[in-house]
Design an enzyme around this catalytic site. Structure first.
Site, PDB file in Angstrom:
ATOM      1  N   TYR A 142      -9.861 -10.798  -7.248  1.00  0.00           N
ATOM      2  CA  TYR A 142     -10.214 -12.134  -7.733  1.00  0.00           C
ATOM      3  C   TYR A 142     -11.627 -12.530  -7.336  1.00  0.00           C
ATOM      4  CZ  TYR A 142      -5.605 -13.623  -9.355  1.00  0.00           C
ATOM      5  OH  TYR A 142      -4.437 -13.783 -10.056  1.00  0.00           O
ATOM      6  N   LYS A 190      -0.489  -0.427  -2.466  1.00  0.00           N
ATOM      7  CA  LYS A 190      -0.541   0.733  -3.362  1.00  0.00           C
ATOM      8  C   LYS A 190      -1.374   1.788  -2.638  1.00  0.00           C
ATOM      9  CE  LYS A 190       0.294   2.675  -7.382  1.00  0.00           C
ATOM     10  NZ  LYS A 190       1.652   3.067  -7.812  1.00  0.00           N
ATOM     11  N   ASP A 222       4.759  -1.063  -7.155  1.00  0.00           N
ATOM     12  CA  ASP A 222       5.615  -0.786  -8.322  1.00  0.00           C
ATOM     13  C   ASP A 222       7.086  -0.734  -7.896  1.00  0.00           C
ATOM     14  OD1 ASP A 222       4.904   1.478  -6.874  1.00  0.00           O
ATOM     15  OD2 ASP A 222       4.650   2.777  -8.617  1.00  0.00           O
ATOM     16  N   ASP A 246       0.054 -12.330  -7.060  1.00  0.00           N
ATOM     17  CA  ASP A 246       0.089 -13.150  -8.273  1.00  0.00           C
ATOM     18  C   ASP A 246       1.227 -12.673  -9.174  1.00  0.00           C
ATOM     19  OD1 ASP A 246      -0.798 -14.978 -10.266  1.00  0.00           O
ATOM     20  OD2 ASP A 246      -1.705 -13.286 -11.324  1.00  0.00           O
ATOM     21  N   ASP A 250       5.377 -14.451  -9.718  1.00  0.00           N
ATOM     22  CA  ASP A 250       5.940 -14.882 -11.012  1.00  0.00           C
ATOM     23  C   ASP A 250       7.294 -14.221 -11.226  1.00  0.00           C
ATOM     24  OD1 ASP A 250       3.773 -16.503 -11.687  1.00  0.00           O
ATOM     25  OD2 ASP A 250       3.724 -15.769 -13.765  1.00  0.00           O
TER      26      ASP A 250
HETATM   27  C1  IPM Z   1      -1.424 -18.694  -9.758  1.00  0.00           C
HETATM   28  C2  IPM Z   1      -2.105 -18.670 -11.091  1.00  0.00           C
HETATM   29  C3  IPM Z   1      -3.598 -18.526 -10.885  1.00  0.00           C
HETATM   30  C4  IPM Z   1      -3.824 -17.195 -10.214  1.00  0.00           C
HETATM   31  C5  IPM Z   1      -4.449 -18.642 -12.147  1.00  0.00           C
HETATM   32  C6  IPM Z   1      -4.198 -19.951 -12.856  1.00  0.00           C
HETATM   33  C7  IPM Z   1      -5.912 -18.454 -11.855  1.00  0.00           C
HETATM   34  O1  IPM Z   1      -1.605 -17.679 -11.906  1.00  0.00           O
HETATM   35  O2  IPM Z   1      -1.697 -19.597  -8.952  1.00  0.00           O
HETATM   36  O3  IPM Z   1      -0.605 -17.810  -9.519  1.00  0.00           O
HETATM   37  O4  IPM Z   1      -3.923 -16.163 -10.880  1.00  0.00           O
HETATM   38  O5  IPM Z   1      -3.911 -17.170  -8.989  1.00  0.00           O
HETATM   39 MG    MG Z   2       0.020 -16.610 -11.055  1.00  0.00          MG
END
Ligand code: IPM
Ligand code: MG
Length: 356
Positions: A142, A190, A222, A246, A250
């Site tokens: 990032y 990884k 993975d 990240d 999710d």
């Molecule tokens: C998160 C989001 C952010 C990230 C985006 C919006 C930049 O997906 O907070 O997980 O990738 O960190």
């Molecule tokens: Mg995210």
């Protein structure tokens, strides 16, 4: 106690869910005799429109002088569909993370019994899942440089960088959390491919002996992605670098049934930030249908992590549980053949509960 907080609603559904969470925060402060001061700041697409910068200096100063930041969400499809846009709302979020030194993002994954049927996984797999993802937030791809395009535009590159110091502070923090929980730490990397991952492993192996009570496990990312859905109850604390975190968070968020339920805390060297992990959901903006619970639970994390007010945090969590048990739920988590409640109706119900 005096609570000085910065409120950054941001974009999309941000303002609606933040309003509800702020009302809940106020109700808890009234009940426990705390003095709440809050000030609004702009960020994201909203701030680009107003001042051309997704994290303006004024907002940064507000965050720096506050005890905690309550954050909604940023993002707008106008920018997603325009690869040539020079400034993007997400840059504001990244700038905030970097400038506030928010190196650790803590995302708890917990199951709510009343929602188990909403999980895409079988109930017997998810029941009892309760783990914490700790994502490194200010390093890795990032922020690594160089990042960009070759002159002819046909080659693009990102760079993944981690220093020993960055790894040490996040892994140590993860061990501290593991000590307060079930004493198991999964370090996700990884290392079979990436040099940065090999440094993570090397540094982690130096830290591990300092926490002999904690069972340490190394797992390739993975494999971790697979294990999380095959056996979510096997995790306690998981720590990983920015990009892996990240993606895995999710994945973790849907295990429990709805992304609309998961809060997060970002902590570091300056003010901590509390935000729901779902995004700005622009399609729902202004419709009063978004689930405010992740933001309310983020406010609970704020009471707990930023102010050490555990009873206050626990009351908010009970209110959230009670609202779900009473089927006062937004559409994303409502049971079949029951009417869905709006964002503000759920908020009002929780407010009444908190003020009882
Ligand atoms: C998160 C989001 C952010 C990230 C985006 C919006 C930049 O997906 O907070 O997980 O990738 O960190
Ligand atoms: Mg995210």
């Amino acid at each position: 106690m005096k609570l000085n907080i910065a409120v950054l609603p941001g974009d999309g559904i941000g303002p609606e869910i933040i309003r509800v969470a702020l009302d809940a925060t106020q109700a808890v402060c009234d009940k426990f005799g705390h003095e709440l001061h809050y000030e609004y700041g702009i960020c994201g697409a909203d701030a680009i429109d107003k001042v051309g910068n997704p994290y303006p200096e004024e907002t940064h100063e507000l965050c720096m002088r506050s005890d905690a930041v309550l954050f909604g969400a940023v993002g707008h499809p106008r920018f997603d569909n325009d690869p040539s846009a020079k400034v993007r709302p997400e840059q504001g979020l990244l700038a905030m993370r970097k400038r506030l030194g928010l190196y650790a993002n803590i995302r708890p994954v917990t199951t709510f019994e009343s929602l188990i049927h909403k999980s895409p996984l079988r109930a017997d797999l998810v029941r009892g899942a309760d783990f914490m993802c700790i994502r490194e937030l200010t390093g890795g791809m990032y922020f690594g440089r160089p990042q960009g395009r070759s002159e002819d535009g046909n080659t693009a590159y990102d760079t993944c960088v981690y220093t020993r110091e960055e790894i040490t502070r996040i892994v140590t923090l993860a061990y501290e959390y593991a000590m307060k929980r079930r004493k198991k730490l999964t370090i996700v990397d990884k290392a079979n491919v990436l040099a940065t991952s090999r440094l993570w492993r090397e540094v982690s192996k130096e830290i591990a002996p300092l926490y002999p009570e904690v069972e340490t496990e190394f797992m390739f990312v993975d494999n971790a992605a697979m294990r999380m859905i095959q056996w979510p109850t096997a995790f306690d604390v998981m720590v990983t670098e920015n990009m892996f975190g990240d993606i895995l968070t999710d994945e973790g968020s849907v295990i429990t049934g709805s992304m609309g339920l998961l809060p997060s805390a970002s902590i570091g060297t300056h003010t901590s930030v509390f935000e729901p992990i779902h995004g700005s959901w622009p399609q729902a903006a202004g419709q009063n249908i978004a689930n405010p619970l992740a933001t309310i639970l983020s406010a609970a994390m704020m009471f707990d992590y930023a102010f050490g007010l555990k009873e206050e945090a626990a009351l908010i969590r009970r209110a959230v549980d009670a609202s779900m048990d009473a089927y006062v739920r937004t559409q994303d988590i409502q049971a079949d053949n029951r009417p869905a409640y709006s964002t503000s109706e759920v908020g009002q119900w929780i407010l009444d509960y908190l003020s009882k």
